[in-house]
Design a protein around this motif. Structure first.
Motif, PDB file in Angstrom:
ATOM      1  N   ASP A 239      46.669  44.229  35.639  1.00 40.84           N
ATOM      2  CA  ASP A 239      47.898  43.591  36.085  1.00 40.84           C
ATOM      3  C   ASP A 239      47.701  42.775  37.364  1.00 40.84           C
ATOM      4  OD1 ASP A 239      49.268  44.666  33.973  1.00 40.84           O
ATOM      5  OD2 ASP A 239      49.788  46.503  35.062  1.00 40.84           O
ATOM      6  N   ARG A 240      46.554  42.910  38.003  1.00 37.39           N
ATOM      7  CA  ARG A 240      46.331  42.173  39.233  1.00 37.39           C
ATOM      8  C   ARG A 240      46.154  40.692  38.917  1.00 37.39           C
ATOM      9  NH1 ARG A 240      41.184  43.940  42.400  1.00 37.39           N
ATOM     10  NH2 ARG A 240      40.249  42.819  40.657  1.00 37.39           N
ATOM     11  N   GLU A 241      46.887  39.825  39.627  1.00 37.02           N
ATOM     12  CA  GLU A 241      46.817  38.395  39.386  1.00 37.02           C
ATOM     13  C   GLU A 241      45.502  37.817  39.898  1.00 37.02           C
ATOM     14  OE1 GLU A 241      50.185  36.638  41.193  1.00 37.02           O
ATOM     15  OE2 GLU A 241      51.545  37.132  39.560  1.00 37.02           O
ATOM     16  N   VAL A 242      44.915  36.942  39.098  1.00 43.10           N
ATOM     17  CA  VAL A 242      43.709  36.237  39.506  1.00 43.10           C
ATOM     18  C   VAL A 242      44.080  34.773  39.658  1.00 43.10           C
ATOM     19  CG1 VAL A 242      41.348  35.631  38.903  1.00 43.10           C
ATOM     20  CG2 VAL A 242      42.260  37.879  38.264  1.00 43.10           C
ATOM     21  N   VAL A 243      44.072  34.289  40.886  1.00 43.65           N
ATOM     22  CA  VAL A 243      44.453  32.907  41.156  1.00 43.65           C
ATOM     23  C   VAL A 243      43.226  32.011  41.022  1.00 43.65           C
ATOM     24  CG1 VAL A 243      45.509  31.324  42.810  1.00 43.65           C
ATOM     25  CG2 VAL A 243      46.195  33.736  42.772  1.00 43.65           C
ATOM     26  N   PRO A 244      43.261  31.031  40.110  1.00 43.84           N
ATOM     27  CA  PRO A 244      42.094  30.146  39.961  1.00 43.84           C
ATOM     28  C   PRO A 244      41.883  29.292  41.207  1.00 43.84           C
ATOM     29  CG  PRO A 244      43.961  29.320  38.704  1.00 43.84           C
ATOM     30  CD  PRO A 244      44.359  30.675  39.201  1.00 43.84           C
ATOM     31  N   LYS A 245      40.637  28.983  41.493  1.00 46.57           N
ATOM     32  CA  LYS A 245      40.312  28.176  42.660  1.00 46.57           C
ATOM     33  C   LYS A 245      40.216  26.706  42.268  1.00 46.57           C
ATOM     34  CE  LYS A 245      37.616  31.901  44.800  1.00 46.57           C
ATOM     35  NZ  LYS A 245      36.258  32.301  45.274  1.00 46.57           N
ATOM     36  N   GLN A 246      40.816  25.856  43.100  1.00 45.96           N
ATOM     37  CA  GLN A 246      40.747  24.429  42.839  1.00 45.96           C
ATOM     38  C   GLN A 246      39.287  23.968  42.910  1.00 45.96           C
ATOM     39  OE1 GLN A 246      43.808  22.176  44.674  1.00 45.96           O
ATOM     40  NE2 GLN A 246      42.719  20.231  44.550  1.00 45.96           N
ATOM     41  N   VAL A 262      46.372  23.660  41.553  1.00 48.15           N
ATOM     42  CA  VAL A 262      46.915  25.006  41.347  1.00 48.15           C
ATOM     43  C   VAL A 262      48.363  25.023  41.816  1.00 48.15           C
ATOM     44  CG1 VAL A 262      46.730  27.448  41.967  1.00 48.15           C
ATOM     45  CG2 VAL A 262      44.655  26.084  41.659  1.00 48.15           C
ATOM     46  N   ASN A 263      49.250  25.471  40.941  1.00 50.00           N
ATOM     47  CA  ASN A 263      50.674  25.550  41.274  1.00 50.00           C
ATOM     48  C   ASN A 263      51.056  27.022  41.388  1.00 50.00           C
ATOM     49  OD1 ASN A 263      53.527  25.566  41.292  1.00 50.00           O
ATOM     50  ND2 ASN A 263      53.585  23.605  40.200  1.00 50.00           N
ATOM     51  N   ARG A 264      51.308  27.470  42.618  1.00 46.45           N
ATOM     52  CA  ARG A 264      51.606  28.883  42.841  1.00 46.45           C
ATOM     53  C   ARG A 264      53.046  29.238  42.495  1.00 46.45           C
ATOM     54  NH1 ARG A 264      47.867  31.806  45.781  1.00 46.45           N
ATOM     55  NH2 ARG A 264      46.072  30.591  46.509  1.00 46.45           N
ATOM     56  N   ASN A 265      53.926  28.246  42.438  1.00 52.85           N
ATOM     57  CA  ASN A 265      55.333  28.528  42.136  1.00 52.85           C
ATOM     58  C   ASN A 265      55.518  28.988  40.693  1.00 52.85           C
ATOM     59  OD1 ASN A 265      56.243  27.890  44.722  1.00 52.85           O
ATOM     60  ND2 ASN A 265      56.475  25.714  44.234  1.00 52.85           N
ATOM     61  N   ASP A 266      54.937  28.241  39.751  1.00 52.00           N
ATOM     62  CA  ASP A 266      55.084  28.633  38.342  1.00 52.00           C
ATOM     63  C   ASP A 266      53.817  29.258  37.769  1.00 52.00           C
ATOM     64  OD1 ASP A 266      53.464  26.440  38.155  1.00 52.00           O
ATOM     65  OD2 ASP A 266      54.889  25.181  37.077  1.00 52.00           O
ATOM     66  N   VAL A 287      39.823  31.711  32.356  1.00 51.20           N
ATOM     67  CA  VAL A 287      38.815  32.618  32.898  1.00 51.20           C
ATOM     68  C   VAL A 287      37.742  31.761  33.559  1.00 51.20           C
ATOM     69  CG1 VAL A 287      37.024  34.300  32.319  1.00 51.20           C
ATOM     70  CG2 VAL A 287      39.220  34.380  31.149  1.00 51.20           C
ATOM     71  N   GLU A 288      37.253  32.191  34.715  1.00 45.67           N
ATOM     72  CA  GLU A 288      36.206  31.438  35.390  1.00 45.67           C
ATOM     73  C   GLU A 288      34.956  31.372  34.518  1.00 45.67           C
ATOM     74  OE1 GLU A 288      35.276  32.552  39.342  1.00 45.67           O
ATOM     75  OE2 GLU A 288      37.358  32.497  40.042  1.00 45.67           O
TER      76      GLU A 288
END
Length: 294
Positions: A239-246, A262-266, A287-288
């Motif tokens: 369940d942990r969010e993985v934020v992709p790197k620009q 990367v759009n953190r809002n949506d 996925v990276e």
């Protein structure tokens, strides 16, 4: 209009009675809708005539008489009008013949109007109160003149409904890479969300060509066993969010690309697949590339 079993009368203990319903399906692998059987005596395996938002419809009773929670019902609960008769069955067969004729007529009209659309299927409601034409297209289509032509030919309500590639596969059917008929065309009532992370969790190849169905989207079966790998009992911190790197290289359902925004809002990312093709995908669909074993 349907009514709840017992007209929502209170039971002896002071609670509300649960509605008594039967489940009816209108297509082979379509959704199941609940109706009040009233005093028609319909049982599982019977065919019945019911009233829907589209008009009179003919369907198969696939779930016998049972009580269900009101939350599972779309109000108002409508009644089963009657068991289907031999005459009803003959009318359905007649409609199927007319659907094929309507398909050919519509295809000719599409060519006449030079519209960039692909006709997939035609459906008559039981009472022929409406004819629905299902089609696919790359973008939005101005089909107003086509609707006028079809209405003049069939003299009933006409609906043109644009569908996606998954619905197209469901309607047309086919054989999956497993050698069996497509799940969506045989038993799946609804399409559930499927992400490429499911393939990663199950240690499958992340090459989209190997985990996509004939519709070009990720295979529905990736969902079937995913809970065994990442259910509530596992400790993989799914369940942990993985934020992709620009700027990072990632794998998406449509292939490998580079994250350009990367759009953190949506919680989405813009991924560039080719110099002139940038797609928008949610974080859980990528996925990276460094983590992928293709």
């Amino acid at each position: 209009m349907g009514s709840y079993a017992g007209k929502n009368e209170h039971d002896p203990e002071g609670g509300l009675t649960m509605p008594t319903v039967v489940g009816i399906r209108f297509k082979k692998a379509g959704k199941i809708y609940y109706f009040d059987p009233e005093k028609t005596g319909v049982q599982k395996g019977d065919f019945a005539i019911v009233e829907t938002a589209r008009g009179m419809e003919y369907g198969e009773v696939v779930a016998g008489v049972r009580e269900v929670d009101e939350k599972e019902i779309i109000a108002p609960l409508k009644p089963v009008l009657r068991k289907a008769t031999k005459a009803d069955q003959e009318k359905v067969a007649e409609n199927e013949v007319r659907e094929k004729e309507a398909f050919n007529i519509c295809e000719r009209k599409i060519k006449t109007h030079e519209l960039p659309m692909h006709l997939i299927d035609v459906e008559f409601t039981f009472d022929v109160n409406k004819i629905i034409f299902y089609f696919t297209a790359e973008g939005r289509i101005d089909f107003r003149e086509l609707v006028k032509d079809l209405a003049a030919v069939f003299r009933t309500r006409i609906e043109l409904r644009q569908i996606g590639v998954r619905d197209e596969a469901k309607m047309l059917g086919g054989i999956g890479c497993c050698g069996r008929p497509l799940c969506c065309a045989t038993f799946l009532g609804d399409f559930e969300p499927v992400s490429i992370r499911m393939a990663k969790d199950q240690k499958l190849s992340l090459n989209p060509a190997k985990i996509s169905g004939i519709c070009g989207r990720l295979m529905c079966c990736l969902k079937y066993e995913n809970y065994l790998y990442c259910g509530k009992e596992c400790n993989c911190q799914r369940d942990r969010e993985v934020v992709p790197k620009q700027g990072s290289l990632v794998i998406t359902p449509l292939g490998e690309g580079k994250v350009v925004r990367v759009n953190r809002n949506d919680k989405t990312a813009s991924v560039q697949l080719t110099p002139d093709n940038v797609i928008q995908v949610s974080w859980d669909e990528i996925v990276e590339a460094s983590q992928a074993d293709i």
